[in-house]
Design a protein around this motif. Structure first.
Motif, PDB file in Angstrom:
ATOM      1  N   LEU A  55       0.890  -1.288   0.075  1.00  0.00           N
ATOM      2  CA  LEU A  55       0.065  -0.046   0.092  1.00  0.00           C
ATOM      3  C   LEU A  55       0.984   1.366   0.064  1.00  0.00           C
ATOM      4  O   LEU A  55       0.514   2.317  -0.506  1.00  0.00           O
ATOM      5  CB  LEU A  55      -1.104  -0.007   1.229  1.00  0.00           C
ATOM      6  N   LEU A  56       1.992   1.034   0.556  1.00  0.00           N
ATOM      7  CA  LEU A  56       3.133   2.261   0.834  1.00  0.00           C
ATOM      8  C   LEU A  56       4.045   1.933  -0.174  1.00  0.00           C
ATOM      9  O   LEU A  56       4.825   0.784  -0.085  1.00  0.00           O
ATOM     10  CB  LEU A  56       3.495   2.528   2.029  1.00  0.00           C
ATOM     11  N   THR A  57       4.589   2.837  -1.068  1.00  0.00           N
ATOM     12  CA  THR A  57       5.737   2.567  -1.817  1.00  0.00           C
ATOM     13  C   THR A  57       6.685   3.686  -2.028  1.00  0.00           C
ATOM     14  O   THR A  57       5.991   5.108  -1.720  1.00  0.00           O
ATOM     15  CB  THR A  57       5.490   2.161  -3.332  1.00  0.00           C
ATOM     16  N   PRO A  58       8.012   3.702  -1.978  1.00  0.00           N
ATOM     17  CA  PRO A  58       8.822   4.852  -1.928  1.00  0.00           C
ATOM     18  C   PRO A  58       8.904   5.247  -3.731  1.00  0.00           C
ATOM     19  O   PRO A  58       8.707   4.699  -4.611  1.00  0.00           O
ATOM     20  CB  PRO A  58      10.074   4.249  -2.035  1.00  0.00           C
ATOM     21  N   GLY A  59       9.045   6.574  -3.564  1.00  0.00           N
ATOM     22  CA  GLY A  59       9.055   7.341  -4.791  1.00  0.00           C
ATOM     23  C   GLY A  59      10.494   7.774  -4.983  1.00  0.00           C
ATOM     24  O   GLY A  59      11.549   7.157  -4.861  1.00  0.00           O
TER      25      GLY A  59
ATOM     26  N   PRO B  54       7.406  -3.452   4.463  1.00  0.00           N
ATOM     27  CA  PRO B  54       8.091  -2.248   4.825  1.00  0.00           C
ATOM     28  C   PRO B  54       9.305  -1.975   4.222  1.00  0.00           C
ATOM     29  O   PRO B  54      10.017  -2.766   3.309  1.00  0.00           O
ATOM     30  CB  PRO B  54       8.850  -2.628   6.387  1.00  0.00           C
ATOM     31  N   PHE B  55       9.885  -0.518   4.131  1.00  0.00           N
ATOM     32  CA  PHE B  55      10.845  -0.172   3.277  1.00  0.00           C
ATOM     33  C   PHE B  55      12.284  -0.754   3.950  1.00  0.00           C
ATOM     34  O   PHE B  55      12.825  -1.168   3.193  1.00  0.00           O
ATOM     35  CB  PHE B  55      11.108   1.290   3.305  1.00  0.00           C
ATOM     36  N   VAL B  56      12.547  -0.573   5.399  1.00  0.00           N
ATOM     37  CA  VAL B  56      13.613  -0.825   5.803  1.00  0.00           C
ATOM     38  C   VAL B  56      13.066  -1.601   7.056  1.00  0.00           C
ATOM     39  O   VAL B  56      12.389  -1.132   7.985  1.00  0.00           O
ATOM     40  CB  VAL B  56      14.583   0.356   6.236  1.00  0.00           C
ATOM     41  N   VAL B  57      13.978  -2.845   7.441  1.00  0.00           N
ATOM     42  CA  VAL B  57      13.760  -3.417   8.660  1.00  0.00           C
ATOM     43  C   VAL B  57      15.255  -3.711   9.119  1.00  0.00           C
ATOM     44  O   VAL B  57      16.078  -4.205   8.659  1.00  0.00           O
ATOM     45  CB  VAL B  57      13.185  -4.927   8.589  1.00  0.00           C
ATOM     46  N   ALA B  58      15.573  -3.603  10.630  1.00  0.00           N
ATOM     47  CA  ALA B  58      16.680  -3.828  11.406  1.00  0.00           C
ATOM     48  C   ALA B  58      16.420  -4.692  12.430  1.00  0.00           C
ATOM     49  O   ALA B  58      15.633  -4.389  13.253  1.00  0.00           O
ATOM     50  CB  ALA B  58      17.366  -2.332  11.783  1.00  0.00           C
TER      51      ALA B  58
ATOM     52  N   PHE C 262      12.831  -1.732  -0.888  1.00  0.00           N
ATOM     53  CA  PHE C 262      14.028  -1.024  -2.112  1.00  0.00           C
ATOM     54  C   PHE C 262      14.556  -1.833  -3.024  1.00  0.00           C
ATOM     55  O   PHE C 262      15.590  -1.414  -3.668  1.00  0.00           O
ATOM     56  CB  PHE C 262      15.147  -0.325  -1.175  1.00  0.00           C
ATOM     57  N   GLY C 263      13.926  -2.855  -3.096  1.00  0.00           N
ATOM     58  CA  GLY C 263      14.136  -3.840  -4.201  1.00  0.00           C
ATOM     59  C   GLY C 263      13.546  -5.116  -3.989  1.00  0.00           C
ATOM     60  O   GLY C 263      12.848  -5.717  -3.171  1.00  0.00           O
ATOM     61  N   GLY C 264      13.565  -5.795  -5.326  1.00  0.00           N
ATOM     62  CA  GLY C 264      12.997  -7.252  -5.431  1.00  0.00           C
ATOM     63  C   GLY C 264      11.692  -7.298  -5.818  1.00  0.00           C
ATOM     64  O   GLY C 264      10.938  -6.273  -5.631  1.00  0.00           O
ATOM     65  N   ASN C 265      11.325  -8.186  -6.650  1.00  0.00           N
ATOM     66  CA  ASN C 265      10.104  -8.259  -7.502  1.00  0.00           C
ATOM     67  C   ASN C 265       8.678  -8.205  -6.570  1.00  0.00           C
ATOM     68  O   ASN C 265       7.792  -7.695  -6.931  1.00  0.00           O
ATOM     69  CB  ASN C 265       9.959  -9.582  -8.474  1.00  0.00           C
TER      70      ASN C 265
ATOM     71  N   GLU D  51      21.879   1.872  -5.175  1.00  0.00           N
ATOM     72  CA  GLU D  51      20.984   2.692  -6.168  1.00  0.00           C
ATOM     73  C   GLU D  51      19.761   2.053  -6.198  1.00  0.00           C
ATOM     74  O   GLU D  51      19.852   0.863  -6.486  1.00  0.00           O
ATOM     75  CB  GLU D  51      21.813   3.067  -7.499  1.00  0.00           C
ATOM     76  N   VAL D  52      18.657   2.774  -6.012  1.00  0.00           N
ATOM     77  CA  VAL D  52      17.338   1.961  -5.954  1.00  0.00           C
ATOM     78  C   VAL D  52      16.369   2.615  -7.026  1.00  0.00           C
ATOM     79  O   VAL D  52      16.156   3.825  -7.128  1.00  0.00           O
ATOM     80  CB  VAL D  52      16.493   2.104  -4.573  1.00  0.00           C
ATOM     81  N   THR D  53      15.800   1.543  -7.981  1.00  0.00           N
ATOM     82  CA  THR D  53      15.102   2.283  -9.032  1.00  0.00           C
ATOM     83  C   THR D  53      14.145   1.054  -9.187  1.00  0.00           C
ATOM     84  O   THR D  53      14.004  -0.066  -8.641  1.00  0.00           O
ATOM     85  CB  THR D  53      15.813   2.099 -10.396  1.00  0.00           C
ATOM     86  N   SER D  54      13.294   1.091 -10.016  1.00  0.00           N
ATOM     87  CA  SER D  54      12.051   0.361 -10.296  1.00  0.00           C
ATOM     88  C   SER D  54      12.720  -0.900 -10.869  1.00  0.00           C
ATOM     89  O   SER D  54      11.901  -2.032 -10.813  1.00  0.00           O
ATOM     90  CB  SER D  54      11.070   0.685 -11.497  1.00  0.00           C
ATOM     91  N   GLY D  55      13.808  -1.060 -11.658  1.00  0.00           N
ATOM     92  CA  GLY D  55      14.562  -2.278 -11.787  1.00  0.00           C
ATOM     93  C   GLY D  55      15.349  -2.949 -11.105  1.00  0.00           C
ATOM     94  O   GLY D  55      15.832  -3.969 -11.334  1.00  0.00           O
ATOM     95  N   SER D  56      15.262  -2.493  -9.729  1.00  0.00           N
ATOM     96  CA  SER D  56      16.097  -3.291  -8.623  1.00  0.00           C
ATOM     97  C   SER D  56      15.339  -4.622  -8.376  1.00  0.00           C
ATOM     98  O   SER D  56      14.475  -4.799  -8.009  1.00  0.00           O
ATOM     99  CB  SER D  56      16.302  -2.300  -7.385  1.00  0.00           C
ATOM    100  N   LYS D  57      16.320  -5.737  -8.601  1.00  0.00           N
ATOM    101  CA  LYS D  57      15.779  -6.997  -8.532  1.00  0.00           C
ATOM    102  C   LYS D  57      16.242  -7.614  -7.123  1.00  0.00           C
ATOM    103  O   LYS D  57      15.491  -8.561  -6.776  1.00  0.00           O
ATOM    104  CB  LYS D  57      16.494  -8.044  -9.540  1.00  0.00           C
ATOM    105  N   ILE D  58      17.199  -7.080  -6.422  1.00  0.00           N
ATOM    106  CA  ILE D  58      17.436  -7.541  -5.024  1.00  0.00           C
ATOM    107  C   ILE D  58      17.319  -6.386  -4.076  1.00  0.00           C
ATOM    108  O   ILE D  58      17.585  -5.428  -4.091  1.00  0.00           O
ATOM    109  CB  ILE D  58      18.877  -8.215  -5.061  1.00  0.00           C
ATOM    110  N   ALA D  59      16.803  -6.984  -2.897  1.00  0.00           N
ATOM    111  CA  ALA D  59      16.494  -5.961  -1.811  1.00  0.00           C
ATOM    112  C   ALA D  59      17.767  -5.630  -1.028  1.00  0.00           C
ATOM    113  O   ALA D  59      18.691  -6.871  -0.839  1.00  0.00           O
ATOM    114  CB  ALA D  59      15.467  -6.425  -0.832  1.00  0.00           C
TER     115      ALA D  59
END
Length: 275
Positions: free
Chosen positions: A26-30, A175-179, A194-197, A259-267
């Motif tokens: 529901l929430l995505t980064p731009g 979530p965007f980031v988890v630690a 930030f990555g992964g299909n 670098e994070v883009t729409s094509g990033s395949k790996i988180a």
């Protein structure tokens, strides 16, 4: 004569698109810049400066909905023809079923958004107000169509798990980031947003939104695609990471950068010892 496509085709696209929204993020980064600093002893600072999109807050209300039914039939030459009574009845039955399903999807969406109704023009501002009340959100402004400019920063001790973003009354959806601190003193960082299909916006979603907008009589919601950088800085020991180039040195710290883009395949992932 044949029916090559009808209004129900576009309505079905709207229902499919809303289903993807409900089952995915529901929430995505731009466009964004995000950084996590981890220091020996467990002190951390996390920042996120940029866009967060709440997919479909305003335009989902229109998708997959025809206020008035109208049967349409076409022949094999793509010429519009008059529908038979049987064709009209068939299309109307399918249209009514799709309307009912779409209504159920929207009700589910409202529940998942903590009671925010996408048909309510004030929903976008309500979400901004909700975020502004949470610790760490220094500023939140709505840019339109469910896209927010966010300035977030928080510091503390890594004595427990950290997740970003978390929204009051809403479930954490990818979530965007988890630690996560481990018992041996190391910290595992993952950034599924930030990555992964499974975490990125599927390009086919934008296409289905476009199909739905034709049927809804308006402009389609534009899928906001990730475009930014995620950086980890630490004086600890980097035990593992999946950057392309490995750590760099800067100011006495080791620096990992993705670098994070729409094509990033790996988180982005990293494992860092802070002992």
């Amino acid at each position: 004569m044949g029916k090559l496509f009808t209004p129900r085709t576009l309505a079905a696209a709207g229902v499919a698109a809303s289903s993807l929204l409900l089952s995915g993020c529901l929430l995505t980064p731009g466009a964004f810049t995000s950084e996590l600093t981890l220091s020996k002893g467990g002190a951390f600072t996390f920042t996120y400066d940029g866009e967060i999109a709440a997919m479909g807050l305003s335009d989902l209300a229109r998708m997959g909905s025809n206020k008035e039914f109208a049967a349409e039939c076409y022949d094999d030459d793509f010429e519009e023809t008059e529908c038979t009574a049987a064709e009209t009845a068939e299309q109307k039955a399918e249209w009514e079923a799709e309307q009912a399903k779409d209504k159920a999807e929207k009700e589910q969406f409202v529940q998942m958004m903590g009671g925010l109704d996408p048909a309510d023009p004030e929903s976008a501002q309500k979400l901004a107000d909700s975020l502004s009340k949470q610790a760490g959100f220094r500023s939140v402004s709505h840019k339109g169509n469910g896209v927010y400019d966010v300035d977030f920063a928080v510091s503390g001790q890594m004595t427990h798990g950290f997740v970003f973003p978390m929204v009051e009354k809403m479930p954490t959806m990818s979530p965007f980031v988890v630690a996560i601190p481990r018992g041996d003193g190391s910290i595992r960082i993952e950034a599924p947003g930030f990555g992964g299909n499974d975490s990125m916006v599927d390009p086919s979603l934008a296409m289905m939104m476009g199909m739905a907008s034709k049927q809804a009589g308006g402009d389609a919601p534009k899928a906001v695609l990730p475009d930014g950088t995620f950086t980890i800085r630490t004086d600890g020991r980097i035990l593992a990471n999946n950057t392309d180039d490995g750590p760099a040195e800067a100011g006495g710290m080791q620096v990992l950068r993705w670098e994070v883009t729409s094509g990033s395949k790996i988180a982005p992932t990293a494992l860092i010892a802070l002992d």
